[in-house]
Motif scaffolding. Structure first.
Motif, PDB file in Angstrom:
ATOM      1  N   GLY A   1      11.175  -8.425 -16.493  1.00 24.30           N
ATOM      2  CA  GLY A   1       9.970  -8.816 -15.774  1.00 24.30           C
ATOM      3  C   GLY A   1       9.982  -8.519 -14.287  1.00 24.30           C
ATOM      4  N   ILE A   2      11.073  -7.974 -13.753  1.00 25.58           N
ATOM      5  CA  ILE A   2      11.136  -7.639 -12.330  1.00 25.58           C
ATOM      6  C   ILE A   2      10.302  -6.384 -12.074  1.00 25.58           C
ATOM      7  CG2 ILE A   2      12.618  -6.940 -10.417  1.00 25.58           C
ATOM      8  CD1 ILE A   2      14.831  -8.616 -11.574  1.00 25.58           C
ATOM      9  N   ILE A   3       9.466  -6.459 -11.041  1.00 23.71           N
ATOM     10  CA  ILE A   3       8.564  -5.357 -10.697  1.00 23.71           C
ATOM     11  C   ILE A   3       9.140  -4.594  -9.520  1.00 23.71           C
ATOM     12  CG2 ILE A   3       6.224  -4.753  -9.977  1.00 23.71           C
ATOM     13  CD1 ILE A   3       5.306  -7.415 -11.196  1.00 23.71           C
ATOM     14  N   TYR A   4       9.272  -3.282  -9.675  1.00 23.62           N
ATOM     15  CA  TYR A   4       9.789  -2.406  -8.620  1.00 23.62           C
ATOM     16  C   TYR A   4       8.693  -1.430  -8.207  1.00 23.62           C
ATOM     17  CZ  TYR A   4      14.402  -4.007 -10.199  1.00 23.62           C
ATOM     18  OH  TYR A   4      15.493  -4.780 -10.555  1.00 23.62           O
ATOM     19  N   GLY A   5       8.694  -1.097  -6.931  1.00 25.24           N
ATOM     20  CA  GLY A   5       7.748  -0.118  -6.424  1.00 25.24           C
ATOM     21  C   GLY A   5       8.485   1.032  -5.761  1.00 25.24           C
ATOM     22  N   PHE A   6       8.022   2.249  -6.019  1.00 25.27           N
ATOM     23  CA  PHE A   6       8.658   3.424  -5.423  1.00 25.27           C
ATOM     24  C   PHE A   6       8.065   3.666  -4.040  1.00 25.27           C
ATOM     25  CE2 PHE A   6       9.060   8.012  -4.656  1.00 25.27           C
ATOM     26  CZ  PHE A   6      10.436   8.146  -4.806  1.00 25.27           C
ATOM     27  N   ASN A   7       8.929   3.589  -3.039  1.00 21.69           N
ATOM     28  CA  ASN A   7       8.534   3.801  -1.660  1.00 21.69           C
ATOM     29  C   ASN A   7       8.811   5.259  -1.289  1.00 21.69           C
ATOM     30  OD1 ASN A   7       8.494   3.922   1.238  1.00 21.69           O
ATOM     31  ND2 ASN A   7       8.675   1.681   1.278  1.00 21.69           N
ATOM     32  N   SER A   8       7.748   6.012  -1.017  1.00 25.27           N
ATOM     33  CA  SER A   8       7.904   7.437  -0.719  1.00 25.27           C
ATOM     34  C   SER A   8       8.688   7.667   0.569  1.00 25.27           C
ATOM     35  CB  SER A   8       6.525   8.093  -0.608  1.00 25.27           C
ATOM     36  OG  SER A   8       5.801   7.943  -1.801  1.00 25.27           O
ATOM     37  N   ALA A   9       8.546   6.746   1.528  1.00 30.05           N
ATOM     38  CA  ALA A   9       9.223   6.913   2.815  1.00 30.05           C
ATOM     39  C   ALA A   9      10.737   6.818   2.651  1.00 30.05           C
ATOM     40  CB  ALA A   9       8.726   5.873   3.808  1.00 30.05           C
ATOM     41  N   SER A  10      11.183   5.855   1.887  1.00 28.33           N
ATOM     42  CA  SER A  10      12.623   5.668   1.696  1.00 28.33           C
ATOM     43  C   SER A  10      13.148   6.389   0.463  1.00 28.33           C
ATOM     44  CB  SER A  10      12.940   4.174   1.580  1.00 28.33           C
ATOM     45  OG  SER A  10      12.285   3.614   0.440  1.00 28.33           O
TER      46      SER A  10
ATOM     47  N   THR B   1       0.812  -1.227   0.000  1.00 29.16           N
ATOM     48  CA  THR B   1       0.000   0.000   0.000  1.00 29.16           C
ATOM     49  C   THR B   1       0.840   1.271   0.000  1.00 29.16           C
ATOM     50  OG1 THR B   1      -0.145  -0.131   2.411  1.00 29.16           O
ATOM     51  CG2 THR B   1      -1.930  -1.143   1.133  1.00 29.16           C
ATOM     52  N   ASP B   2       2.094   1.196   0.494  1.00 30.35           N
ATOM     53  CA  ASP B   2       2.920   2.402   0.559  1.00 30.35           C
ATOM     54  C   ASP B   2       3.672   2.676  -0.738  1.00 30.35           C
ATOM     55  OD1 ASP B   2       4.610   0.263   0.688  1.00 30.35           O
ATOM     56  OD2 ASP B   2       5.682   0.892   2.497  1.00 30.35           O
ATOM     57  N   VAL B   3       3.405   1.907  -1.777  1.00 32.29           N
ATOM     58  CA  VAL B   3       4.050   2.112  -3.082  1.00 32.29           C
ATOM     59  C   VAL B   3       3.229   3.104  -3.888  1.00 32.29           C
ATOM     60  CG1 VAL B   3       4.564   1.023  -5.298  1.00 32.29           C
ATOM     61  CG2 VAL B   3       5.234  -0.100  -3.174  1.00 32.29           C
ATOM     62  N   SER B   4       3.871   4.132  -4.383  1.00 33.90           N
ATOM     63  CA  SER B   4       3.169   5.172  -5.141  1.00 33.90           C
ATOM     64  C   SER B   4       3.357   5.031  -6.644  1.00 33.90           C
ATOM     65  CB  SER B   4       3.653   6.557  -4.696  1.00 33.90           C
ATOM     66  OG  SER B   4       5.059   6.693  -4.913  1.00 33.90           O
ATOM     67  N   ARG B   5       4.351   4.272  -7.083  1.00 36.18           N
ATOM     68  CA  ARG B   5       4.592   4.096  -8.514  1.00 36.18           C
ATOM     69  C   ARG B   5       5.194   2.731  -8.768  1.00 36.18           C
ATOM     70  NH1 ARG B   5       7.951   8.048  -9.490  1.00 36.18           N
ATOM     71  NH2 ARG B   5       9.778   7.136 -10.507  1.00 36.18           N
ATOM     72  N   VAL B   6       4.783   2.121  -9.852  1.00 35.93           N
ATOM     73  CA  VAL B   6       5.264   0.787 -10.206  1.00 35.93           C
ATOM     74  C   VAL B   6       6.052   0.855 -11.506  1.00 35.93           C
ATOM     75  CG1 VAL B   6       4.575  -1.536 -10.908  1.00 35.93           C
ATOM     76  CG2 VAL B   6       3.381  -0.411  -9.024  1.00 35.93           C
TER      77      VAL B   6
END
Length: 249
Positions: A145-154, A134-139
């Motif tokens: 094929g590796i999926i990354y999520g942008f964590n606003s906190a870090s 839920t804390d991921v703002s962008r994928v």
């Protein structure tokens, strides 16, 4: 002879209608992402049974699929993913728990953060459904094929999962009623790390609408031809009966 003639024409007309239904389905899915063209062929089979030696009938083989790749269209949607290789499939999980395979990479994210392909969940590297925290703002999805999520906190991208991309011999694939493919006669396919994808793009159907329209015209003509054969056989049978009646008189 007339019996065989009429029987072949009758079954030929019946299965031409089935082939026409396949072509109509192809044309209806000409804009469906990842759709694979359906094909069917005819063969003649002798009818076994008492006093049936003179008969033969037409059957259509199990409809197969054409696995040539379709064109890739850029969409800009971060949840649209296209397979760039000529071979390879996304793995998805049906609601009943079975695994199926598709080239359609039109994904969505549901309220629980689960990657979805329609009603099916998208399978990750470990075989479980892909869930975005839920804390991921962008994928972001890398070409492997590796999926990354942008964590606003870090303020950094963290790896979430990896798309389960598999390479299966098309001979072992059977199309299910939902349009997804199932692997038959093989063990669970392993992840193929050589398959490459493109985020923000979709692979379109490999159906050529012009060819499909030509096929529909040819199949309609074939149906009409078989109907005329049946009518001709009926007329010949009536003429033969008339001659037999006259000879007995």
């Amino acid at each position: 002879m007339l019996d065989r003639f009429a029987y072949v024409a009758m079954t030929g007309a019946k299965h031409t209608m089935g082939q026409l239904a396949n072509t109509t389905n192809n044309l209806a899915n000409a804009q469906t992402p990842g759709f694979r063209e359906m094909v069917a062929s005819f063969r003649s089979v002798s009818l076994n049974g008492e006093r049936a030696d003179s008969r033969a009938f037409v059957v259509d083989s199990t409809p197969g699929s054409v696995f040539t790749p379709g064109p890739i269209q850029t969409t800009g949607n971060p949840f649209d993913v296209a397979i760039k290789n000529n071979e390879g499939f996304f793995a998805v999980r049906r609601p009943d728990g079975s695994e199926a395979y598709t080239r359609a990479g039109k994904f969505t994210l549901d309220d629980l953060g689960v990657f979805r392909a329609g009603q099916n969940s998208v399978v990750g590297e470990a075989g479980s459904e892909i869930t975005v925290p839920t804390d991921v703002s962008r994928v972001e999805i890398a070409n492997d094929g590796i999926i990354y999520g942008f964590n606003s906190a870090s303020n950094a991208f963290d790896q979430i999962d990896r798309l389960r991309l598999v390479n299966i011999d098309p001979k072992n694939l059977v199309r299910g009623a939902d349009g997804l493919f199932e692997a038959v006669g093989v063990e669970e396919p392993e992840l193929d790390r050589d398959i490459r994808v493109q985020q923000g793009a979709l692979e379109l159907s490999n159906v050529n609408p012009t060819n499909a329209m030509v096929q529909m015209i040819e199949q309609n003509r074939m149906f009409d031809l078989n109907i005329r054969f049946i009518q001709t056989a009926d007329q010949n049978a009536k003429a033969a009966n008339t001659l037999m009646t006259m000879s007995r008189g």
